[in-house]
Design a protein around this motif. Structure first.
Motif, PDB file in Angstrom:
ATOM      1  N   PRO A  96       0.817  -1.228  -0.250  1.00 39.55           N
ATOM      2  CA  PRO A  96       0.159  -0.003  -0.039  1.00 39.55           C
ATOM      3  C   PRO A  96       0.799   1.182  -0.046  1.00 39.55           C
ATOM      4  O   PRO A  96       1.843   1.324   0.799  1.00 39.55           O
ATOM      5  CB  PRO A  96      -0.758  -0.230   1.298  1.00 39.55           C
ATOM      6  N   VAL A  97       0.430   2.197  -0.721  1.00 48.04           N
ATOM      7  CA  VAL A  97       1.064   3.585  -0.810  1.00 48.04           C
ATOM      8  C   VAL A  97       0.453   4.542   0.099  1.00 48.04           C
ATOM      9  O   VAL A  97      -0.701   4.534  -0.043  1.00 48.04           O
ATOM     10  CB  VAL A  97       1.065   4.087  -2.392  1.00 48.04           C
ATOM     11  N   SER A  98       1.063   5.316   0.911  1.00 44.25           N
ATOM     12  CA  SER A  98       0.567   6.252   1.764  1.00 44.25           C
ATOM     13  C   SER A  98      -0.482   7.070   1.070  1.00 44.25           C
ATOM     14  O   SER A  98       0.079   7.708   0.061  1.00 44.25           O
ATOM     15  CB  SER A  98       1.492   6.977   2.643  1.00 44.25           C
ATOM     16  N   SER A  99      -1.535   7.510   1.423  1.00 46.84           N
ATOM     17  CA  SER A  99      -2.251   8.496   0.851  1.00 46.84           C
ATOM     18  C   SER A  99      -2.226   9.928   1.747  1.00 46.84           C
ATOM     19  O   SER A  99      -2.783  10.963   1.383  1.00 46.84           O
ATOM     20  CB  SER A  99      -3.608   8.129   0.851  1.00 46.84           C
ATOM     21  N   ASN A 107       2.060  14.210   2.783  1.00 52.85           N
ATOM     22  CA  ASN A 107       3.455  14.358   2.753  1.00 52.85           C
ATOM     23  C   ASN A 107       3.917  12.876   2.876  1.00 52.85           C
ATOM     24  O   ASN A 107       4.484  12.378   3.944  1.00 52.85           O
ATOM     25  CB  ASN A 107       4.081  15.223   3.839  1.00 52.85           C
ATOM     26  N   ARG A 108       4.061  12.186   1.777  1.00 56.61           N
ATOM     27  CA  ARG A 108       4.217  10.872   1.734  1.00 56.61           C
ATOM     28  C   ARG A 108       5.694  10.537   2.109  1.00 56.61           C
ATOM     29  O   ARG A 108       6.085   9.431   2.474  1.00 56.61           O
ATOM     30  CB  ARG A 108       4.067  10.226   0.352  1.00 56.61           C
ATOM     31  N   LYS A 109       6.620  11.553   1.797  1.00 66.06           N
ATOM     32  CA  LYS A 109       8.171  11.466   2.231  1.00 66.06           C
ATOM     33  C   LYS A 109       8.350  11.122   3.664  1.00 66.06           C
ATOM     34  O   LYS A 109       9.294  10.389   3.945  1.00 66.06           O
ATOM     35  CB  LYS A 109       8.896  12.742   1.874  1.00 66.06           C
ATOM     36  N   VAL A 160       4.708   0.571   7.184  1.00 61.45           N
ATOM     37  CA  VAL A 160       4.614  -0.656   6.364  1.00 61.45           C
ATOM     38  C   VAL A 160       6.156  -1.055   6.124  1.00 61.45           C
ATOM     39  O   VAL A 160       6.366  -2.352   5.964  1.00 61.45           O
ATOM     40  CB  VAL A 160       3.833  -0.373   5.025  1.00 61.45           C
ATOM     41  N   LYS A 161       7.022  -0.332   5.974  1.00 57.47           N
ATOM     42  CA  LYS A 161       8.280  -0.791   5.615  1.00 57.47           C
ATOM     43  C   LYS A 161       9.013  -1.403   6.871  1.00 57.47           C
ATOM     44  O   LYS A 161       9.613  -2.364   6.855  1.00 57.47           O
ATOM     45  CB  LYS A 161       9.607   0.616   5.550  1.00 57.47           C
TER      46      LYS A 161
END
Length: 189
Positions: free
Chosen positions: A140-143, A146-148, A154-155
């Motif tokens: 999943p990708v953060s929504s 500031n995704r950085k 998750v990591k």
């Protein structure tokens, strides 16, 4: 609440220790312990770290109006150390609760299922969703804007699962998001 503030508690505890203020250290630990006693920890697996994390996150979820269901069997000893168990379950449950908090028009619910067959442990954490999350390269990708500065949970989950040569699957099932983990556990009990 306690888990969220733990890094700040560690800073204070280290300060007491570095100054060799053991009376202050003991007093501060008692204060934290009294706050912790407010949380009624149930026994689901028999492992104090796993049960404590589930209990704390269950209470948090219920305070946010999220139904929280647990089905687990006794697994007292895990291959992972306590900090890894804390990180794994803390991140899994924080992510599920956070996803539910953004729901406006549906029932909010988190399910935790922990099973063991032979030397394999199966962990499933499922939550209701209103919007389908973006999955890129199986994760999943953060929504968040500031995704950085996000996505570390998750990591950390992935790092722990990879360390123990487990498998993890992130998937959307109808109106639910589910994380399924399979781990080898050669510990007795």
């Amino acid at each position: 609440r306690l888990i969220h503030d733990i890094k700040n508690h560690f800073l204070i505890l280290k300060d007491y220790e570095s100054r060799k203020d053991y009376v202050g250290l003991h007093k501060y630990l008692e204060e934290i312990e009294n706050n912790y006693k407010e949380i009624n920890v149930c026994t689901w697996t028999g492992n104090r770290i796993v049960d404590s994390m589930i209990g704390q996150k269950k209470k948090l979820a219920e305070q946010c109006g999220i139904k929280f269901s647990v089905a687990a069997i006794s697994i007292q000893k895990w291959n992972m150390n306590d900090s890894e168990l804390c990180s794994l379950f803390g991140n899994l449950l924080d992510n599920a609760i956070e996803a539910c908090q953004s729901i406006e028009h549906k029932e909010k619910q988190v399910w935790v299922d922990i099973e063991k067959q032979g030397q394999l442990i199966f962990i499933k954490v499922k939550n209701t969703i209103e919007e389908v999350p973006v999955i890129k390269e199986g994760r999943p990708v953060s929504s968040k804007r500031n995704r950085k500065n996000h996505g570390y949970g998750v990591k950390n989950i992935d790092r722990i699962i990879n360390k123990y040569e487990g498998e993890i699957l992130y998937q959307v099932l109808e109106n639910h998001f589910q994380v399924s983990i399979t781990l080898f556990n050669n510990m007795d009990v």
